[in-house]
Scaffold this active site. Sequence first.
Site, mmCIF file in Angstrom:
data_model
loop_
_atom_site.group_PDB
_atom_site.id
_atom_site.type_symbol
_atom_site.label_atom_id
_atom_site.label_comp_id
_atom_site.label_asym_id
_atom_site.label_seq_id
_atom_site.Cartn_x
_atom_site.Cartn_y
_atom_site.Cartn_z
ATOM 1 N N ASN A 187 41.226 41.315 45.145
ATOM 2 C CA ASN A 187 42.452 40.308 45.539
ATOM 3 C C ASN A 187 43.543 40.775 44.838
ATOM 4 O O ASN A 187 43.107 41.187 43.476
ATOM 5 C CB ASN A 187 41.876 39.009 45.764
ATOM 6 C CG ASN A 187 42.951 38.055 45.734
ATOM 7 O OD1 ASN A 187 43.659 37.515 44.938
ATOM 8 N ND2 ASN A 187 43.233 37.434 47.041
ATOM 9 N N HIS A 189 44.908 38.992 42.775
ATOM 10 C CA HIS A 189 44.830 38.054 41.386
ATOM 11 C C HIS A 189 43.983 38.849 40.454
ATOM 12 O O HIS A 189 43.836 38.246 39.249
ATOM 13 C CB HIS A 189 44.598 36.670 41.604
ATOM 14 C CG HIS A 189 45.632 35.852 42.655
ATOM 15 N ND1 HIS A 189 46.837 35.514 41.997
ATOM 16 C CD2 HIS A 189 45.776 35.542 43.949
ATOM 17 C CE1 HIS A 189 47.568 34.847 42.856
ATOM 18 N NE2 HIS A 189 46.916 34.752 44.057
ATOM 19 N N LYS A 190 43.130 39.632 41.019
ATOM 20 C CA LYS A 190 42.346 40.127 40.120
ATOM 21 C C LYS A 190 42.295 41.258 39.195
ATOM 22 O O LYS A 190 43.583 41.837 39.126
ATOM 23 C CB LYS A 190 40.904 40.392 40.892
ATOM 24 C CG LYS A 190 40.430 39.298 42.065
ATOM 25 C CD LYS A 190 40.215 37.841 41.303
ATOM 26 C CE LYS A 190 40.252 36.848 42.207
ATOM 27 N NZ LYS A 190 38.937 36.490 42.716
ATOM 28 N N ASN A 191 41.496 41.713 38.298
ATOM 29 C CA ASN A 191 41.755 42.741 37.284
ATOM 30 C C ASN A 191 42.323 44.100 38.035
ATOM 31 O O ASN A 191 43.126 44.889 37.282
ATOM 32 C CB ASN A 191 40.389 43.255 36.684
ATOM 33 C CG ASN A 191 40.217 41.836 35.737
ATOM 34 O OD1 ASN A 191 40.963 40.989 35.496
ATOM 35 N ND2 ASN A 191 38.842 42.021 35.050
#
Length: 212
Positions: A187, A189-191
């Site tokens: 997603n 927002h992820k790393n």
Amino acid sequence: PPRAARSRTKQMAKVGLREFTSLARVLADGRLLRYGKGSRGATAAFETAFAAQMGCAHVLTVNSGTSALIAALAAAGIGPGDEVLVPAYTWVSTAIAPLAVGAVPVLVDIDESLTIDPAAIEARITPWTRAIMPVHMLNLPCNMAAVMDIARRHGLVVVEDACQAIGVTYRGRPVGTIGDLGAMSFNHHKNMTAGEGGAVLTDDERLFVRAQ
Ligand SMILES: *Cc1c(COP(=O)(O)O)cnc(C)c1O
């Protein structure tokens, strides 16, 4: 949590020229389906490369981290009548995944690490408990040695929710590859991001085939 761990998760991954040219190659190739025509596409190439980087035998990419958690539980045969232990502090998907396969999520307290409290797990185990889902929140790894020890003693499946912690290691091993199955999210927002996406990780070929 360490300040660095908190602020890292607040940053959205930037996409730029490298992503643009990678995507352009896929569009130019014209094969947008993952399956068919024999030859290996970009998704299969990614799965092979990601498995090698994580040091696990099998990677199955899916459309989200939530789907990865659901596929992992289904692969492990978790279903109606089963209880799944999830930490009380997490993103909702960790509790939604057991519901999606007909199981019951049971909340377990966290400790100062902001991850599942190993000392609180055993009090929540009943004859119906089948799995533990430790969540590596905010790039903070769980106490996996304690979680795995409890799981082995009680015959429980461990599905690691590593959706917020791609690239984090615990005692030298990437989180998401320590339990029976792991789930990653891509997603925005992820790393590591593809906008949306996810992956199931496992060393067990039978679980991999069932996740597919
Ligand atoms: C983001 C996240 C998920 C779900 O990932 P999606 O790709 O958004 O479905 C699951 N668990 C945790 C802890 C997450 O942060």
